[in-house]
Design an enzyme around this catalytic site. Structure first.
Site, short mmCIF file in Angstrom:
data_model
loop_
_atom_site.label_atom_id
_atom_site.label_comp_id
_atom_site.label_asym_id
_atom_site.label_seq_id
_atom_site.Cartn_x
_atom_site.Cartn_y
_atom_site.Cartn_z
N LYS A 13 46.51 30.40 38.57
CA LYS A 13 45.44 29.44 38.29
C LYS A 13 44.60 29.18 39.54
O LYS A 13 43.38 29.21 39.50
CB LYS A 13 46.01 28.08 37.82
CG LYS A 13 46.84 28.14 36.56
CD LYS A 13 47.38 26.78 36.18
CE LYS A 13 48.32 26.17 37.20
NZ LYS A 13 49.58 26.92 37.40
N ARG A 88 48.12 18.36 32.65
CA ARG A 88 49.43 19.00 32.57
C ARG A 88 50.28 18.39 31.47
O ARG A 88 51.39 18.84 31.26
CB ARG A 88 50.15 18.83 33.90
CG ARG A 88 50.21 20.11 34.73
CD ARG A 88 51.02 19.77 35.97
NE ARG A 88 51.54 20.91 36.65
CZ ARG A 88 50.95 21.50 37.69
NH1 ARG A 88 49.77 21.09 38.10
NH2 ARG A 88 51.54 22.50 38.28
N ARG A 127 54.93 33.86 47.38
CA ARG A 127 53.75 33.03 47.68
C ARG A 127 53.91 32.39 49.04
O ARG A 127 54.97 31.91 49.40
CB ARG A 127 53.56 31.96 46.61
CG ARG A 127 52.47 30.96 46.98
CD ARG A 127 51.85 30.26 45.80
NE ARG A 127 52.71 29.27 45.18
CZ ARG A 127 52.32 28.51 44.15
NH1 ARG A 127 51.10 28.66 43.63
NH2 ARG A 127 53.15 27.64 43.63
N ARG A 160 56.52 27.22 50.26
CA ARG A 160 56.62 25.83 49.84
C ARG A 160 58.05 25.53 49.37
O ARG A 160 58.65 26.36 48.69
CB ARG A 160 55.66 25.56 48.68
CG ARG A 160 54.29 25.07 49.11
CD ARG A 160 53.24 25.17 48.02
NE ARG A 160 53.64 24.58 46.75
CZ ARG A 160 52.88 24.62 45.64
NH1 ARG A 160 51.70 25.23 45.68
NH2 ARG A 160 53.29 24.07 44.53
N ARG A 171 60.64 23.93 37.37
CA ARG A 171 59.21 23.74 37.08
C ARG A 171 58.79 24.52 35.84
O ARG A 171 57.93 24.07 35.08
CB ARG A 171 58.38 24.16 38.30
CG ARG A 171 58.51 23.17 39.45
CD ARG A 171 58.01 23.75 40.74
NE ARG A 171 56.59 24.00 40.73
CZ ARG A 171 55.98 24.85 41.56
NH1 ARG A 171 56.68 25.50 42.45
NH2 ARG A 171 54.68 25.02 41.48
P1 ADP Z 1 49.16 28.88 40.45
O1 ADP Z 1 47.99 28.14 41.02
O2 ADP Z 1 49.02 29.15 38.97
O3 ADP Z 1 50.47 28.23 40.76
P2 ADP Z 1 48.58 30.92 42.49
O4 ADP Z 1 47.14 31.20 42.28
O5 ADP Z 1 48.97 30.12 43.66
O6 ADP Z 1 49.22 30.31 41.12
O7 ADP Z 1 49.36 32.33 42.51
C1 ADP Z 1 50.78 32.39 42.69
C2 ADP Z 1 51.13 33.52 43.65
O8 ADP Z 1 50.88 34.79 43.01
C3 ADP Z 1 50.28 33.53 44.92
O9 ADP Z 1 51.08 34.01 45.97
C4 ADP Z 1 49.14 34.51 44.61
O10 ADP Z 1 48.65 35.13 45.78
C5 ADP Z 1 49.82 35.50 43.68
N1 ADP Z 1 48.96 36.01 42.59
C6 ADP Z 1 47.97 35.36 41.94
N2 ADP Z 1 47.42 36.13 40.97
C7 ADP Z 1 48.09 37.32 41.01
C8 ADP Z 1 48.01 38.56 40.25
N3 ADP Z 1 47.11 38.71 39.26
N4 ADP Z 1 48.87 39.55 40.59
C9 ADP Z 1 49.78 39.38 41.58
N5 ADP Z 1 49.90 38.27 42.32
C10 ADP Z 1 49.09 37.23 42.06
P1 ADP Z 2 51.35 25.26 40.89
O1 ADP Z 2 49.96 25.66 41.31
O2 ADP Z 2 52.36 26.16 41.49
O3 ADP Z 2 51.52 25.11 39.42
P2 ADP Z 2 50.57 22.70 41.85
O4 ADP Z 2 50.14 22.84 43.25
O5 ADP Z 2 49.52 22.66 40.79
O6 ADP Z 2 51.62 23.83 41.51
O7 ADP Z 2 51.45 21.40 41.67
C1 ADP Z 2 52.55 21.12 42.51
C2 ADP Z 2 53.24 19.86 42.01
O8 ADP Z 2 52.34 18.74 42.05
C3 ADP Z 2 53.72 19.92 40.55
O9 ADP Z 2 54.99 20.53 40.42
C4 ADP Z 2 53.75 18.42 40.21
O10 ADP Z 2 54.89 17.79 40.75
C5 ADP Z 2 52.54 17.87 40.95
N1 ADP Z 2 51.32 17.86 40.10
C6 ADP Z 2 50.17 18.56 40.31
N2 ADP Z 2 49.27 18.30 39.35
C7 ADP Z 2 49.86 17.41 38.50
C8 ADP Z 2 49.45 16.76 37.28
N3 ADP Z 2 48.24 16.98 36.73
N4 ADP Z 2 50.33 15.93 36.69
C9 ADP Z 2 51.54 15.68 37.21
N5 ADP Z 2 52.00 16.27 38.34
C10 ADP Z 2 51.17 17.12 38.98
#
Ligand code: ADP
Ligand code: ADP
Ligand code: ZN
Length: 214
Positions: A13, A88, A127, A160, A171
Site C-alpha cells: 500500500k 482499517r 522490509r 521495524r 497483524r
Molecule cells: P504496506 O504499506 O502495505 O505495509 P509496503 O509498501 O511497505 O507495504 O511494502 C512492504 C514491503 O514489500 C516493502 O519492503 C516494499 O519495499 C516491498 N514491496 C512492495 N511492493 C512490492 C512488490 N510488488 N513486490 C515485491 N516487494 C514489494
Molecule cells: P503496514 O503499512 O505494514 O500495514 P502501518 O504503518 O500502516 O503498517 O501501521 C502500523 C501500525 O499502526 C498498525 O499495526 C496499527 O497498530 C497502527 N495503525 C495505523 N493506521 C491505523 C488505523 N487506521 N487504525 C488503527 N491503527 C492503525
C-alpha cells in the site's frame, strides 16, 4: 482524486501510495507514518498508540478518526489525496463516509492490493525502514544503493519491531478480522478496484494507473 489503499500489512500500500501521490501531485497520508512520527517526538498520542502498535493491534478508532478528518480538511488536500492505512475498521470507514458527506464530497476509489498471506511474512522480514525519514525499502525487491543506508536522507535502516514474524502473524489475523470487511463495504459503495499485488512494483503501479485513467 480521492483514493483509499486497502490490503494486508506488507501488501505494498505504502509503496504504491507514494507513486500515486508523486504522479498525480496529491498528498500521501499514512496513519502508520503519523503515529511513528508521534512516537519519535514523544507526544501523548504517540505514547498511547505505541502500546497497541507494539502488540500488532490496531490503535482505537477514537484516536485515529479525528486526526484523519482534520488532515483531509487541510488546504493541500483540495485536489485529492491517497489514504494509506486508513480506514482499517468498519467504524472508521463509516466515520470517513460521514465526514466527507458533510463536506459534500465522496471517495473516488478504494484500491485493494491483493497479496496472499503466504507471501506476506517473507515480504515483511525483508522490509527496511529509515529511522531518519521513514522511507521504506526491501532487501531484495527494493534495495538501497548502499546497504543499510537510506537513499533519500542517508539515515540508518532498521527492521521495524512490528515486522518481526510473530507480530506479522498477529497483524495478519487482525487484518482478516477487522480490515478485510472493508472490501465488501467499498464493493457495496461501488468504488472497489482490485489489483494483483504479487507482481513487481512497476507492474502493480501500471495496473493502478490504468484503472485510474479508465
Ligand atoms: P504496506 O504499506 O502495505 O505495509 P509496503 O509498501 O511497505 O507495504 O511494502 C512492504 C514491503 O514489500 C516493502 O519492503 C516494499 O519495499 C516491498 N514491496 C512492495 N511492493 C512490492 C512488490 N510488488 N513486490 C515485491 N516487494 C514489494
Ligand atoms: P503496514 O503499512 O505494514 O500495514 P502501518 O504503518 O500502516 O503498517 O501501521 C502500523 C501500525 O499502526 C498498525 O499495526 C496499527 O497498530 C497502527 N495503525 C495505523 N493506521 C491505523 C488505523 N487506521 N487504525 C488503527 N491503527 C492503525
Ligand atoms: Zn531516510
Amino acid at each position: 482524486m480521492k483514493i483509499i489503499m486497502l490490503g494486508a500489512p506488507g501488501a505494498g500500500k505504502g509503496t504504491q501510495a507514494k507513486k500515486i501521490a508523486g504522479k498525480y501531485n496529491i498528498p500521501h497520508i499514512s496513519t502508520g507514518d503519523i503515529f511513528r512520527a508521534n512516537i519519535k517526538n514523544g507526544t501523548e498520542l504517540g505514547k498511547k498508540a505505541k502500546t497497541y502498535m507494539d502488540q500488532g493491534l490496531l490503535v482505537p478508532d477514537e484516536l485515529v478518526v479525528d486526526l484523519v478528518a482534520d488532515r483531509v480538511n487541510q488546504e493541500d488536500c483540495a485536489n485529492g489525496y491517497v489514504l494509506d492505512g486508513f480506514p482499517r475498521t468498519i467504524p472508521q470507514a463509516e466515520a470517513l463516509t460521514k465526514a466527507l458527506k458533510e463536506l459534500g464530497q465522496k471517495m473516488d476509489y478504494a484500491i485493494d492490493v491483493d497479496v496472499p498471506d503466504a507471501n506476506i511474512v517473507n515480504r515483511m522480514s525483508g522490509r527496511r525502514a529509515c529511522v531518519g525519514c521513514g522511507a521504506t525499502y526491501h532487501m531484495v525487491y527494493a534495495p538501497t544503493k548502499q546497504e543499510g543506508v537510506c537513499d533519500s536522507c542517508g539515515g540508518e535502516l532498521i527492521l521495524r519491531d512490528d515486522d518481526k514474524p510473530d507480530t506479522v502473524q498477529k497483524r495478519l489475523n487482525v487484518y482478516h478480522e477487522q480490515t478485510q470487511p472493508l472490501i465488501e463495504y467499498y464493493t457495496r459503495e461501488g468504488i472497489l478496484r482490485k489489483v494483483d499485488g504479487t507482481i513487481d512494483i512497476e507492474e502493480v503501479f501500471g495496473q493502478i494507473v490504468k484503472l485510474l485513467e479508465a
